[in-house]
Design an enzyme around this catalytic site. Structure first.
Site, PDB file in Angstrom:
ATOM      1  CG  ASN A   4      -1.734   1.244   1.379  1.00 36.49           C
ATOM      2  OD1 ASN A   4      -1.838   2.035   0.438  1.00 36.49           O
ATOM      3  ND2 ASN A   4      -2.337   1.439   2.551  1.00 36.49           N
ATOM      4  CD1 TRP A   5       3.985   1.182  -2.095  1.00 34.88           C
ATOM      5  CD2 TRP A   5       3.766   1.460  -4.310  1.00 34.88           C
ATOM      6  NE1 TRP A   5       4.758   0.229  -2.729  1.00 34.88           N
ATOM      7  CE2 TRP A   5       4.640   0.377  -4.080  1.00 34.88           C
ATOM      8  CE3 TRP A   5       3.470   1.825  -5.634  1.00 34.88           C
ATOM      9  CZ2 TRP A   5       5.216  -0.346  -5.119  1.00 34.88           C
ATOM     10  CZ3 TRP A   5       4.049   1.105  -6.664  1.00 34.88           C
ATOM     11  CH2 TRP A   5       4.917   0.034  -6.409  1.00 34.88           C
ATOM     12  CE  LYS A   6       0.128   3.537   4.605  1.00 35.85           C
ATOM     13  NZ  LYS A   6      -0.071   3.685   6.017  1.00 35.85           N
ATOM     14  CG  HIS A  45      -5.926   2.004   5.052  1.00 32.13           C
ATOM     15  ND1 HIS A  45      -5.476   2.957   5.943  1.00 32.13           N
ATOM     16  CD2 HIS A  45      -4.924   1.107   4.907  1.00 32.13           C
ATOM     17  CE1 HIS A  45      -4.240   2.637   6.311  1.00 32.13           C
ATOM     18  NE2 HIS A  45      -3.886   1.531   5.699  1.00 32.13           N
ATOM     19  CD  GLU A  69      -3.069   5.609   6.564  1.00 32.39           C
ATOM     20  OE1 GLU A  69      -3.058   5.599   5.318  1.00 32.39           O
ATOM     21  OE2 GLU A  69      -2.144   5.140   7.259  1.00 32.39           O
ATOM     22  CD  GLU A  83      -3.567  -2.508   7.480  1.00 30.77           C
ATOM     23  OE1 GLU A  83      -2.455  -2.744   7.037  1.00 30.77           O
ATOM     24  OE2 GLU A  83      -4.198  -1.466   7.224  1.00 30.77           O
ATOM     25  N   GLY A 138       2.464   2.318  10.719  1.00 33.08           N
ATOM     26  CA  GLY A 138       3.501   3.332  10.530  1.00 33.08           C
ATOM     27  C   GLY A 138       4.319   3.630  11.775  1.00 33.08           C
ATOM     28  CB  SER A 169       5.001  -1.789  12.157  1.00 34.00           C
ATOM     29  OG  SER A 169       4.630  -0.421  12.283  1.00 34.00           O
ATOM     30  N   GLY A 188       2.868  -1.126   4.324  1.00 35.83           N
ATOM     31  CA  GLY A 188       2.998   0.278   3.920  1.00 35.83           C
ATOM     32  C   GLY A 188       4.465   0.635   3.765  1.00 35.83           C
ATOM     33  N   GLY A 189       5.063   1.197   4.827  1.00 30.96           N
ATOM     34  CA  GLY A 189       6.425   1.732   4.800  1.00 30.96           C
ATOM     35  C   GLY A 189       7.469   0.820   4.166  1.00 30.96           C
TER      36      GLY A 189
HETATM   37  C1  PEP Z   1      -0.890   0.248   6.149  1.00 35.51           C
HETATM   38  O1  PEP Z   1      -1.059   1.470   6.205  1.00 35.51           O
HETATM   39  O2  PEP Z   1      -1.742  -0.477   5.603  1.00 35.51           O
HETATM   40  C2  PEP Z   1       0.311  -0.312   6.759  1.00 35.51           C
HETATM   41  C3  PEP Z   1       0.313  -1.572   7.059  1.00 35.51           C
HETATM   42  O3  PEP Z   1       1.373   0.555   6.983  1.00 35.51           O
HETATM   43  P1  PEP Z   1       2.788   0.210   7.688  1.00 35.51           P
HETATM   44  O4  PEP Z   1       3.276  -1.082   7.111  1.00 35.51           O
HETATM   45  O5  PEP Z   1       3.667   1.356   7.309  1.00 35.51           O
HETATM   46  O6  PEP Z   1       2.524   0.115   9.145  1.00 35.51           O
END
Ligand code: PEP
Length: 252
Positions: A9-11, A95, A97, A167, A173, A214, A235-236
């Site tokens: 997920n590159w947001k 999601h 966010e 999640e 993050g 994470s 994500g990250g």
């Molecule tokens: C996400 O936002 O779906 C996510 C899992 O982010 P991260 O891996 O950066 O925690």
């Protein structure tokens, strides 16, 4: 053997050119495998340009959201029909966010799930508790409620698949994942809810439970060795080709 999933997920983290560069690097480094389904979810503006770059790579395309109607006067929204048309196979819905910043409700998430399935997209439904909900000991109840509301009245055709990603909102993050055994407990709670909606065979073959929050190359293996967790939403750690490649290698 069932496939693992790694979904990036590159947001809104990358510009268009940065996205295309990252895709080029990923395609060069990552060999298709029948063990792992790799899905990249760039922002809407880059989907059309990313689709041909990954077309023969085995990597699949996903969007980060969709609307619940296929067409019409819905300024600013993106049609699931059009997402399918440009080559998406997956779409993230609900999601945290979007739930948090845009007040996306469980009822909206449900409509998006339905629309995605009708267009033969695989919805990646995100569920998770906030820190406050966790501290008030209502985590499992919140997760059950989110899954119930997302799936009420939803039927799966023989072509449909579904992904649910647990999640925990408070670890996204943060660099600090939850214990894999705790993620496993929660995906088992989700599986329990699924049994009220779908036959066991459908759950086993066409519904996939993921963990997200994470995930990195050092912890991914432990998450995916849990009995009910078959993939990670990342994500990250998916924003650099080398680290993304390490995530996939860690599973081999
Ligand atoms: C996400 O936002 O779906 C996510 C899992 O982010 P991260 O891996 O950066 O925690």
């Amino acid at each position: 053997m069932a496939k693992n999933f790694i979904i990036a997920n590159w947001k809104m983290s990358l510009g268009h050119e940065q996205t295309l560069d990252l895709v080029d690097q990923i395609v060069q480094q990552i060999q298709p495998s029948d063990k792992t389904e790799i899905v990249v979810c760039p922002s809407f503006i880059s989907l059309v340009a990313v689709a041909p770059k990954i077309a023969n790579s085995g990597i699949k395309l996903g969007a980060q959201d969709c609307f619940w109607h296929d067409e019409g006067a819905f300024t600013g929204e993106v049609s699931p029909l059009n997402l399918k048309e440009i080559g998406c196979d997956y779409v993230i819905v609900g999601h945290s966010e979007r739930r948090g910043y845009l007040n996306e409700t469980d009822a909206m998430v449900r409509q998006k799930v339905k629309a995605a399935l009708e267009n033969n997209l695989v919805p990646i439904i995100c569920v998770g508790e906030t820190l406050e909900q966790r501290q008030s000991s209502s985590k499992d109840f919140i997760i059950m409620q989110q899954v119930n509301k997302a799936l009420a009245g939803i039927e799966l055709t023989a072509q449909n698949q579904l992904i649910i990603a647990y999640e925990p909102v408070w670890v996204i993050g943060s660099g600090q994942a939850v214990e894999p055994s705790e993620a496993e407990h929660t995906t088992q709670v989700i599986r329990q809810v699924l049994l009220d909606y779908f036959p066991l065979e459908v759950i086993n073959k066409r519904i996939h439970l993921l963990y997200g929050g994470s995930v990195n190359p050092l912890n991914i293996r432990e998450f995916l060795s849990q009995p009910t967790i078959v993939g990670a939403l990342v994500g990250g750690a998916s924003l650099e080709a080398k680290i993304f490649w390490q995530l996939i290698k860690a599973l081999e």
